[in-house]
Scaffold this active site. Structure first.
Site, PDB file in Angstrom:
ATOM      1  N   ALA A  16      18.656  15.159 -17.454  1.00 42.53           N
ATOM      2  CA  ALA A  16      18.009  14.629 -18.742  1.00 42.53           C
ATOM      3  C   ALA A  16      18.943  15.136 -19.800  1.00 42.53           C
ATOM      4  O   ALA A  16      19.782  15.832 -19.926  1.00 42.53           O
ATOM      5  CB  ALA A  16      16.621  15.786 -18.732  1.00 42.53           C
ATOM      6  N   GLU A  64       8.602  12.940  -7.521  1.00 41.75           N
ATOM      7  CA  GLU A  64       7.822  14.020  -7.783  1.00 41.75           C
ATOM      8  C   GLU A  64       7.489  13.869  -9.287  1.00 41.75           C
ATOM      9  O   GLU A  64       8.118  14.003 -10.300  1.00 41.75           O
ATOM     10  CB  GLU A  64       8.445  15.277  -7.662  1.00 41.75           C
ATOM     11  CG  GLU A  64       7.699  16.398  -7.800  1.00 41.75           C
ATOM     12  CD  GLU A  64       7.356  17.206  -9.095  1.00 41.75           C
ATOM     13  OE1 GLU A  64       6.171  16.871  -9.757  1.00 41.75           O
ATOM     14  OE2 GLU A  64       8.030  17.825  -9.607  1.00 41.75           O
ATOM     15  N   SER A  92       5.235  27.194  -6.092  1.00 41.06           N
ATOM     16  CA  SER A  92       6.557  26.721  -5.832  1.00 41.06           C
ATOM     17  C   SER A  92       7.157  27.697  -5.014  1.00 41.06           C
ATOM     18  O   SER A  92       7.611  28.908  -5.463  1.00 41.06           O
ATOM     19  CB  SER A  92       7.244  26.582  -7.267  1.00 41.06           C
ATOM     20  OG  SER A  92       6.560  25.501  -8.080  1.00 41.06           O
TER      21      SER A  92
END
Length: 485
Positions: free
Chosen positions: A184, A258, A449
């Site tokens: 990103a 995802e 997670s």
């Protein structure tokens, strides 16, 4: 810091291609800001098409040897990467905080989690088990093996600058693939800083390439139309995921997506209140709520709603807001002004529709993209935050009366990533979990997670799984050989 610590006076800011740093074609660059101060951290190279082609060439060349190596050789290099990253966790945590804003505890948690993917997939690299069986009708032998799928393009989001990269890099390398990573634009520094560490661990030059860029759509679309690319792995919004899937369809690429979430958190009347509060705090405030797994809709049984709201408000009110580089800070800034303003707009909309602010709810004055830990109660079903991800430190509480009602409301969304359930009745808990249309459910837990577990969702929350054994298979193709002897 150790002798091998990161140099924060000279953060890596060029492209990483073929095992070395290089400027972007045309020397284009963009600024990365510190969200706590709004000051420029670094000016980073912005890759273009020619840079993508160079990265693909390098990855193709390196993969030929890498895919042919014994699984144990790949495993040992991944294990070394875990050891090296673990030795430098404080450095990576600090860099995560500087470019993302999250507090020290969250950043250390992410760095530890990110490193663990190297250890987990070091173990999985030697377990791409096949099959040998006797076909009952034909009498032929059925031989099944898993082979590296090919070059993989990895596109990662800003909310986990380290973990979203390692969660993709580690299984791809374990499977035998070469990769090109597009981090990103808000947070490219952590992934760039990881590259010398991988080189030190023994990853061959050219096998892993990093291309920060402000031309994301153009760059990724070009790579997805290169015939050498066989896998695209993306973490981000459902909208962008749909666009990438359309591009991937042209080459019939293997997609691992995802995507977005809208996680319900259901607190039943028989829940242990201490467990429910702790679990909700973790599910809501981990990563400041800037996570697709964040508890977005908190459904509390009406008989315990008053106590739950009071106790959650007390916990949220006690959190300290400030620059995440201060270890005592619990709530750092959000990643940018747009994210902060969107969170503020969600709260304002809910209040206009009848919700009540229990704490927080106001943008502070001064520099930085801060928003305080906020609790809003009596949130109506038509509030915008019920249908969309808040992606910030706002706990939006609703009430319910019966089990069937709350399951229907929890499932009433296009998303299906994760849900949370709190009840002391294990029979009820498991029954509810099975009826929830989500890829993952936390039962009396606010954290799902785990590198050892298959992470992923249903419906428009994605395709495929990351982590677990399944995570490596996303980068492999199954080959069946029919033989007779």
């Amino acid at each position: 810091m150790t002798d091998q610590s990161l140099n924060f006076d000279a953060l890596p800011s060029d492209l990483w291609i073929d095992g070395g740093w290089r400027p972007a074609t045309g020397d284009q660059r963009f600024d990365v800001l510190n969200p706590a101060t709004e000051e420029v951290l670094a000016s980073v190279a912005s890759a273009d098409i020619a840079d993508a082609d160079a990265a693909l060439d390098a990855a193709e060349k390196a993969m030929a040897d890498w895919a042919a190596r014994k699984p144990r050789e790949r495993s040992e290099i991944l294990r070394k990467a875990w050891e090296l990253m673990t030795a430098r966790l404080p450095d990576f945590a600090r860099l995560i905080t500087l470019e993302n804003g999250k507090g020290h505890t969250d950043a250390m948690g992410e760095a530890t989690y990110a490193a663990e993917f190297f250890r987990w997939f070091a173990e999985e690299a030697v377990r791409a088990d096949g099959l040998l069986t006797h076909a009952p009708a034909s009498g032929a032998r059925i031989m099944v093996q898993h082979k590296p799928a090919g070059l993989a393009v990895l596109v990662t989001p800003w909310n986990y600058p380290a973990a979203m990269g390692t969660r993709k890099i580690a299984p791809a390398l374990a499977a035998g693939c070469g990769v090109i990573i597009k981090p990103a634009s808000e947070t490219p520094l952590t992934m760039l800083a990881l590259m010398p560490l991988l080189e030190e661990a023994g990853v061959p030059k050219g096998l892993v390439n990093v291309l920060p860029s402000r031309r994301t759509g153009k760059l990724v679309d070009h790579m997805l139309h290169d015939p050498r690319v066989r896998v695209v792995s993306f973490t981000g919004s459902t909208g962008v995921g749909r666009t990438l899937l359309k591009s991937a369809a042209d080459q019939v690429l293997k997609p691992a997506m995802e995507l977005g979430g809208n996680a319900p958190c259901i607190v039943f009347d028989d829940a242990d209140m201490d467990t429910a509060i702790e679990g909700t705090m973790l599910a809501k405030m981990r990563n400041l709520g800037e996570a697709c797994t964040a508890a977005n809709r908190i459904y509390v049984h009406e008989s315990v709603a008053e106590e739950f709201t009071k106790r959650l408000t007390e916990r949220m009110s006690a959190l300290k807001m400030g620059d995440g580089t201060d270890p005592s800070v619990d709530v750092g800034p959000l990643v940018n002004a747009d994210t902060r303003d969107k969170v503020a707009a969600f709260v304002e909309d809910a209040v206009k529709r009848g919700a009540k602010i229990q704490c927080g709810g106001k943008v502070p004055e001064g520099k930085g993209f801060f928003y305080p830990a906020t609790v809003i109660s009596n949130v109506p079903e038509d509030a915008e935050c019920v249908a969309d991800e808040i992606f910030g430190p706002v706990a939006a509480i609703q009430t319910f009366k019966d089990q069937d009602e709350v399951i229907r409301r929890a499932n009433d969304t296009e998303y299906g990533l994760v849900a949370y359930v709190f009840t002391e009745n294990m029979k009820r808990g498991l029954q509810v979990c099975e009826r929830l249309d989500y890829g993952m459910v936390g039962l009396n837990r606010g954290l799902v997670s785990d590198p050892a577990a298959p992470f992923g969702g249903t419906k428009q929350s994605g395709l495929g799984r990351e982590g677990g054994h399944e995570g490596m298979l996303e980068f492999m193709e199954t080959q069946y050989i029919s033989a007779a002897w």
